[in-house]
Design a protein around this motif. Structure first.
Motif, PDB file in Angstrom:
ATOM      1  N   ASN A   1      13.811  22.392   5.786  1.00 63.13           N
ATOM      2  CA  ASN A   1      13.718  21.447   4.681  1.00 63.13           C
ATOM      3  C   ASN A   1      13.997  22.211   3.393  1.00 63.13           C
ATOM      4  O   ASN A   1      13.244  23.106   3.028  1.00 63.13           O
ATOM      5  CB  ASN A   1      12.316  20.824   4.664  1.00 63.13           C
TER       6      ASN A   1
ATOM      7  N   SER B   1      14.819  22.078  -0.757  1.00 62.76           N
ATOM      8  CA  SER B   1      14.770  21.306  -1.998  1.00 62.76           C
ATOM      9  C   SER B   1      16.057  21.548  -2.771  1.00 62.76           C
ATOM     10  O   SER B   1      16.402  22.695  -3.072  1.00 62.76           O
ATOM     11  CB  SER B   1      13.574  21.723  -2.855  1.00 62.76           C
TER      12      SER B   1
ATOM     13  N   THR C   1      18.869  19.670  -5.889  1.00 62.38           N
ATOM     14  CA  THR C   1      18.896  18.712  -6.995  1.00 62.38           C
ATOM     15  C   THR C   1      19.682  17.457  -6.672  1.00 62.38           C
ATOM     16  O   THR C   1      19.454  16.409  -7.270  1.00 62.38           O
ATOM     17  CB  THR C   1      19.470  19.369  -8.275  1.00 62.38           C
TER      18      THR C   1
ATOM     19  N   SER D   1      10.568  10.040   0.594  1.00 59.12           N
ATOM     20  CA  SER D   1       9.736  11.065   1.203  1.00 59.12           C
ATOM     21  C   SER D   1       8.274  10.626   1.165  1.00 59.12           C
ATOM     22  O   SER D   1       7.854   9.913   0.252  1.00 59.12           O
ATOM     23  CB  SER D   1       9.922  12.379   0.445  1.00 59.12           C
TER      24      SER D   1
ATOM     25  N   GLY E   1       9.612  11.461  -3.976  1.00 60.32           N
ATOM     26  CA  GLY E   1      10.972  11.974  -3.898  1.00 60.32           C
ATOM     27  C   GLY E   1      11.713  11.303  -2.760  1.00 60.32           C
ATOM     28  O   GLY E   1      11.284  10.293  -2.206  1.00 60.32           O
TER      29      GLY E   1
ATOM     30  N   SER F   1      14.821  12.115   0.640  1.00 62.17           N
ATOM     31  CA  SER F   1      15.465  13.101   1.503  1.00 62.17           C
ATOM     32  C   SER F   1      16.682  12.505   2.184  1.00 62.17           C
ATOM     33  O   SER F   1      16.742  11.297   2.427  1.00 62.17           O
ATOM     34  CB  SER F   1      14.502  13.587   2.596  1.00 62.17           C
TER      35      SER F   1
ATOM     36  N   TYR G   1      15.830  17.629   0.436  1.00 59.31           N
ATOM     37  CA  TYR G   1      14.802  16.911  -0.315  1.00 59.31           C
ATOM     38  C   TYR G   1      15.016  17.063  -1.813  1.00 59.31           C
ATOM     39  O   TYR G   1      15.428  18.125  -2.284  1.00 59.31           O
ATOM     40  CB  TYR G   1      13.417  17.458   0.058  1.00 59.31           C
ATOM     41  N   THR G   2      14.699  16.023  -2.566  1.00 58.35           N
ATOM     42  CA  THR G   2      14.651  16.131  -4.020  1.00 58.35           C
ATOM     43  C   THR G   2      13.525  15.269  -4.557  1.00 58.35           C
ATOM     44  O   THR G   2      13.062  14.328  -3.914  1.00 58.35           O
ATOM     45  CB  THR G   2      15.981  15.743  -4.685  1.00 58.35           C
TER      46      THR G   2
ATOM     47  N   VAL H   1      12.103  19.028  -8.759  1.00 54.93           N
ATOM     48  CA  VAL H   1      13.120  19.943  -8.234  1.00 54.93           C
ATOM     49  C   VAL H   1      14.143  20.219  -9.331  1.00 54.93           C
ATOM     50  O   VAL H   1      14.841  19.321  -9.795  1.00 54.93           O
ATOM     51  CB  VAL H   1      13.806  19.357  -6.984  1.00 54.93           C
TER      52      VAL H   1
END
Length: 123
Positions: free
Chosen positions: A10, A12, A14, A37, A41, A43, A56-57, A61
């Motif tokens: 996973n 992170s 932008t 998520s 956020g 994903s 993910y963001t 992030v």
């Protein structure tokens, strides 16, 4: 003794859509899932049936990661290193660190957030 394999990582980032497009073009992967998520956020998951990268963001992030803090790089194998390098360049990223030693030829690149990737071919 149990036998295992990496199921997912996973990361992170932008812009998960931009990162997903790169990984799909570079590795021939497909999008497995996208959505909100559990902890806020959103994903995008890209990969294969049994392994994938979760991109993910969230508002926190910011990218601009430093190499080795805590991740040195993520490595992928490809069957055509020259074609992979063209994909990386097409996405506006700069391959570097070309080398040829066991177990194969390789190059590296940083994505837009400063995450380092290694691309290796055993061919």
């Amino acid at each position: 003794m149990p036998i295992g394999r990496l199921e997912h990582a996973n990361l992170s980032v932008t812009d998960p859509e931009r990162s997903a497009a790169l990984l799909k073009d570079l590795l021939g992967w497909k999008e497995r899932w996208r959505g909100e998520s559990m902890m806020g956020g959103r994903s995008v998951h890209v990969g294969e049936a049994h392994d994938y990268i979760a991109l993910y963001t969230g508002d926190h992030v910011k990218g601009e990661y430093a190499k080795g803090n805590p991740l040195n790089h993520v490595a992928f194998t490809v069957d055509d290193l020259d074609a992979a390098e063209k994909v990386v360049a097409f996405h506006g990223l700069k391959p570097f660190g070309h080398d040829d030693y066991e177990p194969g030829r390789r190059f590296y690149f940083f994505d837009w957030d400063g995450i380092e990737f290694e691309v290796v071919s055993y061919e």
